[in-house]
Design an enzyme around this catalytic site. Structure first.
Site, PDB file in Angstrom:
ATOM      1  N   GLU A  35       0.820  -1.089  -0.094  1.00  0.00           N
ATOM      2  CA  GLU A  35      -0.063  -0.100  -0.141  1.00  0.00           C
ATOM      3  C   GLU A  35       0.843   1.301  -0.192  1.00  0.00           C
ATOM      4  O   GLU A  35       0.720   2.211   0.859  1.00  0.00           O
ATOM      5  CB  GLU A  35      -1.008   0.009   1.337  1.00  0.00           C
ATOM      6  N   TYR A 109      -0.145  -7.597  -1.868  1.00  0.00           N
ATOM      7  CA  TYR A 109      -1.241  -6.771  -1.176  1.00  0.00           C
ATOM      8  C   TYR A 109      -2.495  -7.360  -1.427  1.00  0.00           C
ATOM      9  O   TYR A 109      -2.876  -7.030  -2.712  1.00  0.00           O
ATOM     10  CB  TYR A 109      -0.988  -5.334  -1.483  1.00  0.00           C
ATOM     11  N   ASP A 151       0.430  -8.226   3.327  1.00  0.00           N
ATOM     12  CA  ASP A 151      -0.947  -7.720   3.858  1.00  0.00           C
ATOM     13  C   ASP A 151      -1.944  -8.659   3.340  1.00  0.00           C
ATOM     14  O   ASP A 151      -2.328  -8.176   2.136  1.00  0.00           O
ATOM     15  CB  ASP A 151      -1.382  -6.486   3.650  1.00  0.00           C
ATOM     16  N   ASN A 153      -4.734  -9.476   4.368  1.00  0.00           N
ATOM     17  CA  ASN A 153      -6.114  -9.020   4.748  1.00  0.00           C
ATOM     18  C   ASN A 153      -7.212 -10.153   5.308  1.00  0.00           C
ATOM     19  O   ASN A 153      -8.256 -10.101   5.218  1.00  0.00           O
ATOM     20  CB  ASN A 153      -6.715  -8.353   3.648  1.00  0.00           C
ATOM     21  N   ASP A 254      -1.568   2.014   9.992  1.00  0.00           N
ATOM     22  CA  ASP A 254      -2.525   1.137  11.100  1.00  0.00           C
ATOM     23  C   ASP A 254      -1.627  -0.291  11.096  1.00  0.00           C
ATOM     24  O   ASP A 254      -2.053  -1.134  11.918  1.00  0.00           O
ATOM     25  CB  ASP A 254      -3.878   1.142  10.711  1.00  0.00           C
ATOM     26  N   HIS A 255      -0.828  -0.695  10.199  1.00  0.00           N
ATOM     27  CA  HIS A 255      -0.004  -1.942  10.490  1.00  0.00           C
ATOM     28  C   HIS A 255       1.417  -1.674  11.082  1.00  0.00           C
ATOM     29  O   HIS A 255       1.719  -0.687  11.085  1.00  0.00           O
ATOM     30  CB  HIS A 255       0.103  -2.474   8.934  1.00  0.00           C
TER      31      HIS A 255
END
Length: 264
Positions: A35, A109, A151, A153, A254-255
């Protein structure tokens, strides 16, 4: 020894100060970012080179998504897969050419999947499941010692979320996503390094929502970020680190970063 870090940075240009701090403090050999939210021409190449990360592979796009791998070890770009099947920049793979020579590092991602866990009502959720299915078909063909990080998710285990019961119907922890990720694991026999080093049900999170002013209050985390290795590579893991401190730094992602060390 070779160390590899993965980090969803949520805009590399905005968060370059904390990336610089992390690299100075931890000095991993390879850093995989997700990201990055920038086109390649605007990526902060010089900032990374000034920090000693001279080898850089970027797959970016304007304003959204994007991945980049930077390294102190020479590498060659190895692959770019469009598992989203729409041109979005969500993957890049490199092959190490120095220490760890021959090791493939895949940086991915996975789409978040929207808010409704139903592909009929939510196109994004269907795209996420299809993305993982394409990854699974690819994994069946992997024949090199590979590390896939990023990530994903998805928080697959009950202990990967702050409340299994409350999140069962929340995108990232639904049974259909967990089953999809398990098929991806089985397709190559990937080893989940994080949970091999920090066995369930020990606490292990990598993401906390921005919605909470104090991310530590209630500790409502999820393990969305992963480092998975081919079996032969997993046997060479010597350490795994969960870096929670950067979540409290100024203008954080936030990660948080995760680092694995290998005796290569």
């Amino acid at each position: 020894m070779v160390s590899v870090t993965t980090w969803n940075i949520n805009s590399v240009r905005l968060r370059m100060p904390i990336v610089e701090r992390f690299l100075k403090e931890q000095s991993p050999d390879v850093l995989c970012l997700q990201e990055i939210k920038t086109e390649e021409k605007f990526f902060p190449f010089e900032a990374f080179r000034d920090l000693g990360y001279e080898h850089i592979a970027v797959h970016g796009q304007k304003g959204y998504h994007g991945v980049a791998t930077v390294s102190r070890i020479p590498f060659r770009e190895f692959s770019r897969h469009d598992w989203q099947d729409n041109g979005e920049a969500r993957h890049i793979g490199v092959e190490l050419l120095g220490p760890g020579r021959g090791m493939i590092v895949e940086n991915v991602y996975v789409p978040a999947g929207g808010d409704i866990p139903d592909r009929e009502q939510n196109l994004k959720f269907g795209q996420k499941l299809d993305f993982i299915e394409r990854m699974t078909r690819w994994a069946e063909t992997v024949d090199r010692p590979s590390l896939i990080v990023g990530d994903f998710n998805i928080a697959p285990l009950e202990s990967d979320v702050w409340s299994h019961k409350q999140l069962l119907k929340v995108v990232s922890h639904t049974p259909v996503e967990v089953d999809s990720l398990q098929r991806f694991m089985d397709a190559h026999g990937w080893s989940d390094i994080g949970r091999e080093q920090v066995p369930a049900p020990e606490r292990y999170y990598s993401w906390w929502s921005y919605r909470a002013k104090d991310w530590t209050k209630g500790d409502r985390g999820r393990r969305l970020d992963h480092m998975w290795a081919s079996p032969e590579l997993a046997r060479q893991v010597t350490g795994h680190h969960i870096h929670e401190n950067p979540r409290s730094w100024e203008k954080p992602s936030d990660h948080i970063p995760l680092t694995t060390e290998f005796s290569l």
